[in-house]
Design a protein around this motif. Structure first.
Motif, mmCIF file in Angstrom:
data_model
loop_
_atom_site.group_PDB
_atom_site.id
_atom_site.type_symbol
_atom_site.label_atom_id
_atom_site.label_comp_id
_atom_site.label_asym_id
_atom_site.label_seq_id
_atom_site.Cartn_x
_atom_site.Cartn_y
_atom_site.Cartn_z
ATOM 1 N N LEU A 21 0.822 -1.217 0.000
ATOM 2 C CA LEU A 21 0.000 0.000 0.000
ATOM 3 C C LEU A 21 0.853 1.264 0.000
ATOM 4 C CD1 LEU A 21 -2.984 -1.028 2.285
ATOM 5 C CD2 LEU A 21 -2.987 -0.646 -0.173
ATOM 6 N N VAL A 22 2.029 1.200 0.602
ATOM 7 C CA VAL A 22 2.917 2.372 0.549
ATOM 8 C C VAL A 22 3.236 2.686 -0.913
ATOM 9 C CG1 VAL A 22 5.278 3.156 0.975
ATOM 10 C CG2 VAL A 22 3.925 2.221 2.843
ATOM 11 N N PHE A 23 3.586 1.619 -1.683
ATOM 12 C CA PHE A 23 3.990 1.864 -3.072
ATOM 13 C C PHE A 23 2.800 2.075 -4.003
ATOM 14 C CE2 PHE A 23 7.913 -0.064 -1.478
ATOM 15 C CZ PHE A 23 8.804 0.916 -1.907
ATOM 16 N N ALA A 24 1.698 1.380 -3.751
ATOM 17 C CA ALA A 24 0.585 1.460 -4.701
ATOM 18 C C ALA A 24 -0.443 2.516 -4.315
ATOM 19 C CB ALA A 24 -0.095 0.095 -4.817
ATOM 20 N N TYR A 25 -0.329 3.082 -3.112
ATOM 21 C CA TYR A 25 -1.379 3.999 -2.679
ATOM 22 C C TYR A 25 -0.834 5.278 -2.047
ATOM 23 C CZ TYR A 25 -6.035 5.255 -1.055
ATOM 24 O OH TYR A 25 -7.233 5.887 -0.854
ATOM 25 N N PHE A 26 0.081 5.122 -1.069
ATOM 26 C CA PHE A 26 0.521 6.299 -0.330
ATOM 27 C C PHE A 26 1.423 7.201 -1.182
ATOM 28 C CE2 PHE A 26 3.219 8.474 2.868
ATOM 29 C CZ PHE A 26 2.214 9.193 3.473
ATOM 30 N N PRO A 28 1.728 7.258 -4.533
ATOM 31 C CA PRO A 28 0.957 7.906 -5.602
ATOM 32 C C PRO A 28 0.104 9.064 -5.097
ATOM 33 C CG PRO A 28 0.775 5.541 -5.777
ATOM 34 C CD PRO A 28 1.525 5.801 -4.521
ATOM 35 N N PHE A 29 -0.416 8.945 -3.862
ATOM 36 C CA PHE A 29 -1.199 10.071 -3.343
ATOM 37 C C PHE A 29 -0.309 11.306 -3.186
ATOM 38 C CE2 PHE A 29 -2.920 12.669 0.141
ATOM 39 C CZ PHE A 29 -4.107 13.037 -0.467
ATOM 40 N N GLY A 31 2.095 11.935 -5.018
ATOM 41 C CA GLY A 31 2.218 12.425 -6.388
ATOM 42 C C GLY A 31 1.072 13.353 -6.764
ATOM 43 N N VAL A 32 -0.140 12.977 -6.337
ATOM 44 C CA VAL A 32 -1.313 13.821 -6.616
ATOM 45 C C VAL A 32 -1.174 15.155 -5.885
ATOM 46 C CG1 VAL A 32 -3.821 14.010 -6.359
ATOM 47 C CG2 VAL A 32 -2.803 11.846 -7.051
ATOM 48 N N TRP A 35 1.083 17.237 -7.871
ATOM 49 C CA TRP A 35 0.335 17.839 -8.986
ATOM 50 C C TRP A 35 -0.276 19.170 -8.566
ATOM 51 C CZ3 TRP A 35 -3.369 13.589 -11.332
ATOM 52 C CH2 TRP A 35 -2.652 12.809 -12.244
ATOM 53 N N SER A 252 -8.862 17.175 -4.721
ATOM 54 C CA SER A 252 -8.736 15.903 -4.001
ATOM 55 C C SER A 252 -8.156 16.137 -2.615
ATOM 56 C CB SER A 252 -7.826 14.938 -4.768
ATOM 57 O OG SER A 252 -8.337 14.701 -6.047
ATOM 58 N N VAL A 256 -9.994 15.308 0.906
ATOM 59 C CA VAL A 256 -9.422 14.399 1.907
ATOM 60 C C VAL A 256 -9.313 15.092 3.258
ATOM 61 C CG1 VAL A 256 -7.273 13.291 2.612
ATOM 62 C CG2 VAL A 256 -8.192 12.866 0.354
ATOM 63 N N THR B 118 -5.663 8.957 -7.356
ATOM 64 C CA THR B 118 -4.379 8.417 -6.901
ATOM 65 C C THR B 118 -3.945 7.227 -7.755
ATOM 66 O OG1 THR B 118 -4.917 9.107 -4.666
ATOM 67 C CG2 THR B 118 -3.200 7.457 -4.890
ATOM 68 N N PHE B 121 -2.890 8.212 -11.147
ATOM 69 C CA PHE B 121 -1.501 8.687 -11.112
ATOM 70 C C PHE B 121 -0.540 7.503 -11.135
ATOM 71 C CE2 PHE B 121 2.428 9.748 -8.976
ATOM 72 C CZ PHE B 121 2.750 10.997 -9.463
ATOM 73 N N LEU B 122 -0.813 6.503 -10.280
ATOM 74 C CA LEU B 122 0.068 5.330 -10.190
ATOM 75 C C LEU B 122 0.191 4.636 -11.541
ATOM 76 C CD1 LEU B 122 1.568 3.121 -8.436
ATOM 77 C CD2 LEU B 122 -0.633 1.974 -8.321
#
Lengths: 277, 281
Positions: A21-26, A28-29, A31-32, A35, A252, A256, B118, B121-122
């Motif tokens: 989840l760190v790599f696939a979710y946290f 990337p967030f 990253g957003v 942005w 976003s 959040v 998110t 983005f990934l």
């Protein structure tokens, strides 16, 4: 040596999911979030837009208005339904549970489609009203804010029922009997004793409904027909149609933060209730 | 013993709300039998042509197969990760377990549209490196669905573990079983219903996932919900009604079966406990 091996074994069990989840979710967030500060050019421009642009403001205000209306109506409807579910006879309880669970398990899209079939111009509701003669011209019931509110309520009632039913189940019924025994009317018992005693459930159900409403995407997008755009659909439009990823990111982040604050409030309130109760 | 019973007013209100909850599900049925090619009620003649479309049109068949394979892939992955995580926490009981659980259930709490941005983005970032696992691919959708459904699996398996008797594990440990033996021979066999339930829920969630899928697919990976969405947005395609009727029917049959089985089971096992309550009261 054995202990070390065991420790490593436990670590190998626990670690994969959080790491995933760190790599696939946290990340990337983050990253957003990036942005929102860098697109189209570095700075706080997108956040200034979130708080000043009249179009964005309009979307926020509509989302808040719709969410408040939906929360109020959903909580009332769910309250009545929970009442029957908790205090009905055994067979009534089974039937009510069945009808609460069915919408729970049916997809958002199917339900939104059902409302389209009911509410559109030549839909079942309009045909029925016209054949009875109540109306002559079909009512515009969908692809507008009314349709959005109806669809969202339909989705949220089952979710609001759970905390309400739980607070009613834990109610000490002897208090109600005592009130009735001392000559209080049914209505008075309900208003002055039953409602205040189930207040934790009411607060919980309202906050859950409100949190869901703020980020609601699919149902408003279909039943609003692009005419009643809420925050989530606006983010979708910003990502794919206007292609303004900076604004999509900023909204976003704001969403959040808002939901995060509501959850903290929810946890505070429920904990206080536990201390008092 | 319940003395408090709802009055007629509460009864009527609740019936109206139940009608509200059920009405849209029934409204789909007549619409699916319309002979025309747009959203309408059948006037006079009923037709099965939209059900025929589902069978004949390869688009519907392909998207159903795609949704099934994505559902199986992501549920397997999510259940595996969640089971391993929950087992580790249950065996070790580390001090930091509460914040760790809070972290892994985030995708369930964060508004779905934010998760969608998110994951968009990934996957677009991955696409720059690899085209097999990225935006609009089978593997990309499996990855994104795994993120979204894993929290539900974690919660279900933690609940199942909390009902497990720790003494059986302690007995195994005391008799010299290794960590792997305790898990594979003692804990998992006792946990199998929880794991199966988690897998089933994950599959259903992935099967009907649309919010995130909408952000991460475009023309190649068209899942069933994505196809339904396309048939709903502008001109409503009555084939959507036919799909909906089939899905609703399946749900009702499964749900009624589950409730019926549980009622029967609880009535059988409830008798002795009722005697105890009466005796205590």
């Amino acid at each position: 040596m054995v202990r070390l091996k065991r420790k490593l074994g436990i670590l190998a069990l626990i670690a994969p999911l959080p790491l995933f989840l760190v790599f696939a979710y946290f990340l990337p967030f983050l990253g957003v979030v990036q942005w929102s500060f860098t697109l189209p050019k570095p700075g706080l421009e997108q956040y200034a837009r979130v708080f000043a642009d009249p179009v964005v403001q309009g979307v926020f205000i509509r989302t808040l208005r719709v969410s408040l209306i939906v929360t109020l109506l959903t909580t009332i409807a769910a309250y009545a339904l929970s009442y029957l579910w908790v205090f009905g006879s055994r067979s009534v309880r089974v039937v009510v549970e069945f009808f609460i669970l069915i919408p729970f398990w049916i997809s958002t899209l199917t339900r939104a489609f059902g409302w389209l079939a009911l509410l559109y111009n030549r839909g079942i509701v309009n045909s029925l009203l016209q054949s009875v003669g109540v109306i002559h011209e079909p009512l515009v019931l969908v692809r507008n804010e009314f349709g959005v509110i109806v669809g969202m309520m339909h989705f949220l009632i089952p979710f609001a029922v759970l905390p309400l039913a739980s607070s009613m189940r834990h109610l000490d019924q002897r208090v109600l009997m005592a009130a009735r025994g001392m000559g209080s009317s049914r209505l008075r018992t309900f208003w002055s004793i039953f409602v205040p005693m189930t207040m934790p459930g009411i607060i919980g159900a309202s906050i859950i409904t409100f949190i869901f409403s703020l980020g609601f995407f699919i149902t408003p997008a279909i039943l609003g027909g692009g005419r009643s755009v809420l925050i989530a659909e606006f983010i979708y439009v910003q990502t794919f149609q206007t292609v303004n990823w900076g604004l999509a990111g900023a909204m976003s982040v704001v969403l959040v933060l808002a939901v995060g604050m509501l959850i903290v409030l929810f946890l505070r309130l429920t904990r206080v209730e536990k201390l008092v109760g | 013993m319940t003395v408090y019973r709802p009055g007629p007013f509460a009864f009527v209100c609740s019936i109206m709300i139940i009608v509200f909850l059920i009405a849209p599900l029934f409204a789909v049925v007549p619409t699916s039998f319309t002979p025309s090619s747009y959203l309408s009620l059948p006037s006079g003649e009923w037709s099965l042509r939209h059900y025929q479309t589902l069978v004949d049109n390869p688009q519907w068949r392909n998207s159903m197969l795609l949704s099934v394979s994505i559902g199986i892939g992501s549920s397997l992955l999510a259940t595996l990760l969640a089971t391993s995580f929950a087992l580790g926490l249950w065996i070790q009981r580390p001090r930091f377990s509460a914040p760790l659980i809070g972290f892994v259930i985030l995708p369930m709490i964060v508004p779905p549209v934010v998760s969608a941005v998110t994951l968009y983005f990934l996957l677009t970032s991955i696409s720059k490196v690899s085209t097999a696992l990225g935006y609009d691919t089978w593997a990309g959708v499996v990855l994104a669905h795994t993120v979204m459904i894993a929290p539900f699996a974690v919660i279900l398996i933690l609940v199942a573990l909390s009902q497990l008797d720790r003494r059986i594990d302690m007995a195994a440990r005391g008799m010299g079983a290794s960590l792997w033996q305790r898990i594979s021979l003692v804990i998992v066999p006792n946990l199998r219903f929880g794991i199966i339930t988690a897998f089933f829920l994950c599959f259903v969630l992935s099967w009907e996932e649309i919010g995130v899928t909408l952000f991460i697919t475009s023309v190649n990976a068209i899942t069933l919900p994505r196809l339904v969405w396309m048939g709903l947005r502008d001109n409503v395609d009555p084939a959507v009604a036919a799909v909906s009727v089939l899905l609703i029917a399946a749900t009702i049959i499964i749900l009624a079966g589950v409730i019926f089985a549980r009622e029967k089971w609880s009535r059988m096992s409830a008798r002795p406990s009722r005697v105890v309550t009466t005796a205590a009261g």
